[in-house]
Design an enzyme around this catalytic site. Structure first.
Site, PDB file in Angstrom:
ATOM      1  N   SER A 132     -12.846   4.403   5.770  1.00  0.00           N
ATOM      2  CA  SER A 132     -11.605   4.067   6.339  1.00  0.00           C
ATOM      3  C   SER A 132     -10.536   5.482   6.113  1.00  0.00           C
ATOM      4  CB  SER A 132     -10.720   2.943   5.814  1.00  0.00           C
ATOM      5  OG  SER A 132     -10.180   3.016   4.491  1.00  0.00           O
ATOM      6  N   ASP A 133      -9.520   5.376   7.158  1.00  0.00           N
ATOM      7  CA  ASP A 133      -8.582   6.498   7.134  1.00  0.00           C
ATOM      8  C   ASP A 133      -7.821   5.904   5.744  1.00  0.00           C
ATOM      9  OD1 ASP A 133      -6.920   8.561   7.103  1.00  0.00           O
ATOM     10  OD2 ASP A 133      -6.521   8.420   9.153  1.00  0.00           O
ATOM     11  N   TRP A 134      -7.079   6.901   5.094  1.00  0.00           N
ATOM     12  CA  TRP A 134      -6.335   6.621   4.066  1.00  0.00           C
ATOM     13  C   TRP A 134      -4.901   5.613   4.017  1.00  0.00           C
ATOM     14  CZ3 TRP A 134     -10.445   8.869   2.994  1.00  0.00           C
ATOM     15  CH2 TRP A 134     -10.820   9.336   1.785  1.00  0.00           C
TER      16      TRP A 134
END
Length: 768
Positions: free
Chosen positions: A268-270
């Site tokens: 996932s993106d942060w």
């Protein structure tokens, strides 16, 4: 030299034998299935969540200050924690202390500049240097490359991306992946998919017609994965088809894994927490950077049976497949620091090759017989190495443009330099926290100052014109992932900048003296209203930490800029079709362009629109001048091993050495499927050719590369008929052509997925 300080945790035999039953089994490349069987449900859940905020740094295999995140260690299974760090233009960590001295990472040129080189081998070389630094500083994965399409020039993150074209973006991204991973360090291909605006990017629904999604926005990722194998793919924040990409099984499972065959780790993106079980079910394997609530949600899903162990085990296997590739698992030891001087020299060289010469009347550049220069512009004395946010590398220095010019022997007017120095000092005192450290002032606390207003002093520019040989004017533009750009005073020049260019050109030309404008920018700015005034314009982009030295090389003639534009420069912002469906910063709070964005322009992005509609522009996609000239020979085409191979001879017909890019555009026969007048399908760059020297450039493509997306039948279609191959120096400058006859149509079926939640009112073409 003593090796970089590490915090290796020696856990001993006791810890190796604790944990689940049979804990003596330790991770190896060939026993991942056995490890998965041995781990408890809670251990599996813990592995799926990044551990940045869940554990102390002492429990990590290695701690790297400033790294973006970590995976969890399980010593009882021989599973180390791994380290992931930003970013696109260099490793983004805090300065490392060795023997009481700070050591930094190299800030390389921006992705936009890299794309402007049109040189995949050069990109691979820079990426290799980034991988070397990551290895020495105990980083396992660099979160790069970002290859989203430059749909609109106001996207605040465009400087991290490569192009408005998926072929250029995909091949440049693949070169970055291959270069970094050649050093045993992983990459993360991002942001999958359609992270094309920063306004409400956490929740915006990107409503994209399927044809445009396939041909433009997904195509760059597909090409990148055809030519490289990144260890990880990072999903974006936005929605596709009304579903968050991080939970979108049609995107992550159907397209990415089933259709394209990707078998790496999906991360996932942060931050921007989502529903954790939905993410795992949708195809995300690792949730970063990790928080307690995510772990609790996964455990609850397992206990209730809502989250199947099949999904959990599949994600765990992907993580362990990744772990066994890493230097943390290999236990690589690097005894020396990276050669930062060598990397600085590389950064300087790359920057010079990616600058784009937009104008050069009477061959003003390179400067000859010039000594005394009036250097105008706040950015000239406080220059922009790169953009803000996750790509902001903590570097040891930035060479300002003023410094670079002085170091090659140009003499800057002292009074003008003193004026700008005082002005910038005032801006720094106003904007920068006085407690900021020196290295923070080069990164997180380095601001782009507004241009100084010269209007109150009516005689200043005239006095400069009397006293000096010529003028150099610098226009600067910052850009950051924190916000999109604005039209006023950003895409368009400010009143102070317009006055500066007008007045300098007026006063210096009145005395028969030349004016050069340097664009220290991350993306497109308006040029139509003023481009006819200066004698030369050089776009230097964000050239990295060696900014001033690289620019000095270019304008002095030590380097011959060979860059070509990776995007189109329009006359007016509102000439761009997507301008009707792009957020205006500060004006959009909900609804259209905030909660959702309709991609009504369909496939008509960049040159595909402007060239097909025959719409006037300033500088076309692929455009760039040189200090020399090149001729294109007669091309040839042959069929080899299911590929078409085109060759063409390029000859340097000028007086100095230089490089040329050959761009292959292909026009397809018109069918019921609407197509652009021509599309980039391949490109190649010569080595540096001496005057009268030639090189034959080879360009390859396949029948599949010729295909358009047939949305009605959910398939790629290469229609039979007559195609035209155009070999160009830009998308508007074709130097040679060849016919290609496809005798039989070919199709490639794909899944009918990722449709927007509402029908999009696709613009009538050409746009009225």
């Amino acid at each position: 030299m003593k090796c970089v300080d590490r915090v290796w945790i020696v856990l001993g035999f006791l810890f190796c034998s604790l944990g689940s039953a049979g804990g003596s089994l330790r991770l190896a490349e060939d026993n991942i299935d056995e490890i998965v069987k041995q781990m408890s449900p809670r251990e599996k859940a813990m592995l799926l969540v990044g551990c940045e905020s869940l554990v102390s740094k002492d429990s990590l295999t290695v701690y790297v200050p400033g790294a973006a995140g970590y995976t969890k260690a399980f010593p009882q299974y021989g599973i180390p924690s791994t380290v992931m760090a930003d970013g696109p233009v260099g490793v983004r960590i805090f300065p490392i202390k060795v023997d009481g001295k700070r050591h930094y990472c190299t800030c390389f040129p921006s992705s936009t500049l890299l794309a402007s080189t049109w040189d995949t081998q050069l990109v691979e070389t820079q990426a290799g240097a980034m991988g070397e630094e990551a290895a020495v500083y105990d980083v396992d994965v660099i979160l790069t490359p970002g290859i989203n399409i430059m749909r609109n020039p106001l996207c605040g993150r465009n400087f991290e991306y490569f192009s408005e074209d998926p072929v250029l973006s995909g091949l440049m991204g693949a070169a970055m992946v291959n270069g970094v991973q050649s050093r045993g360090i992983g990459t993360s291909l991002k942001h999958f998919v359609a992270n094309n605006q920063q306004v409400n990017k956490l929740n915006n629904d990107s409503r994209i017609p399927v044809k445009a999604l396939r041909e433009i926005y997904l195509k760059g990722f597909e090409i990148c994965l055809q030519h490289s194998n990144p260890w990880t793919v990072m999903s974006s924040y936005n929605k596709i088809g009304g579903i968050l990409t991080q939970s979108n099984a049609e995107l992550l499972r159907t397209v990415l894994r089933e259709e394209w065959g990707y078998d790496g780790l999906v991360v996932s993106d942060w931050y921007g927490k989502r529903n954790s079980p939905e993410q795992l079910e949708g195809g995300t394997n690792l949730l970063m950077p990790g928080e307690k609530a995510q772990l609790e949600e996964i455990e609850a899903g397992i206990e209730s049976g809502a989250l199947s162990m099949e999904v959990i085990d599949d994600a765990v296997k992907h993580i362990l497949d990744y772990v066994v590739k890493t230097k943390a698992f290999r236990k690589d030891i690097h005894a020396a620091l990276p050669d930062l001087e060598q990397h600085a020299a590389l950064s300087r060289s790359v920057a010079g090759q990616g600058m784009v010469l937009l104008k050069n009347d009477s061959c003003v550049l390179p400067l000859k017989g010039i000594k005394n220069i009036s250097l105008f512009g706040a950015t000239a004395y406080h220059s922009i190495a790169g953009g803000g946010g996750s790509s902001n590398v903590n570097k040891s220095h930035i060479v300002d443009i003023s410094t670079g010019l002085e170091q090659v022997g140009f003499v800057l007017d002292r009074s003008l330099k003193d004026l700008y120095t005082k002005y910038n000092a005032y801006q720094e005192a106003l904007l920068v926290d006085p407690k900021a450290t020196d290295w923070e002032r080069l990164s997180y606390r380095r601001y782009v100052y507004p241009e100084m207003d010269l209007m109150p002093n009516k005689t200043l520019v005239g006095e400069q014109a009397k006293s000096n040989d010529m003028a150099v004017v610098v226009i600067g533009r910052g850009s950051t992932e924190e916000s999109d750009r604005k039209v006023h005073d950003d895409f368009n020049l400010s009143d102070s900048e317009i006055y500066m260019i007008d007045k300098v050109c007026e006063e210096f030309h009145a005395r028969n003296k030349k004016v050069v404008v340097l664009l220290n920018i991350g993306g497109v700015v308006e040029t139509a209203s003023w481009k006819n005034k200066p004698d030369a314009i050089l776009s230097v982009w964000f050239p990295g930490q060696e900014c001033g030295d690289a620019i000095a090389d270019a304008i002095s003639g030590k380097a011959n800029p060979s860059g070509k534009l990776p995007m189109t420069f329009p006359i007016d912002y509102f000439d761009i079709p997507s301008s009707r469906n792009f957020p205006m910063v500060g004006e959009t709070k909900s609804g259209k362009n905030f909660d959702y964005t309709n991609y009504e322009e369909d496939i008509w992005v960049g040159y595909r629109y402007f060239n097909t509609a025959n719409k006037a522009i300033v500088y076309p996609f692929g455009y760039g001048l040189s200090y020399t000239n090149f001729s294109f020979g007669k091309p040839k085409l042959e069929r080899k091993n299911e590929k078409w191979v085109a060759t063409i001879q390029i000859t340097n017909t000028g007086n100095v050495s230089g490089k040329e890019t050959v761009q292959l555009y292909i026009s397809a026969p018109q069918t019921s499927i609407q197509k652009p007048s021509a599309e980039l399908k391949a490109f190649g760059k010569t080595r540096e050719l001496k005057p009268e020297e030639s090189e034959t450039v080879k360009l390859e493509f396949t029948d599949y590369d010729l295909a358009s997306f047939d949305e009605a039948n959910s398939q790629w279609l290469t229609s039979k008929g007559e195609y035209t191959l155009s070999f160009g120096a830009s998308s508007k400058d074709f130097r040679a052509t060849l016919p290609l006859n496809i005798s039989k149509s070919r199709t490639w079926k794909v899944n009918n997925v990722l449709r927007p939640v509402e029908k999009i009112n696709i613009m009538k073409f050409p746009l009225k």
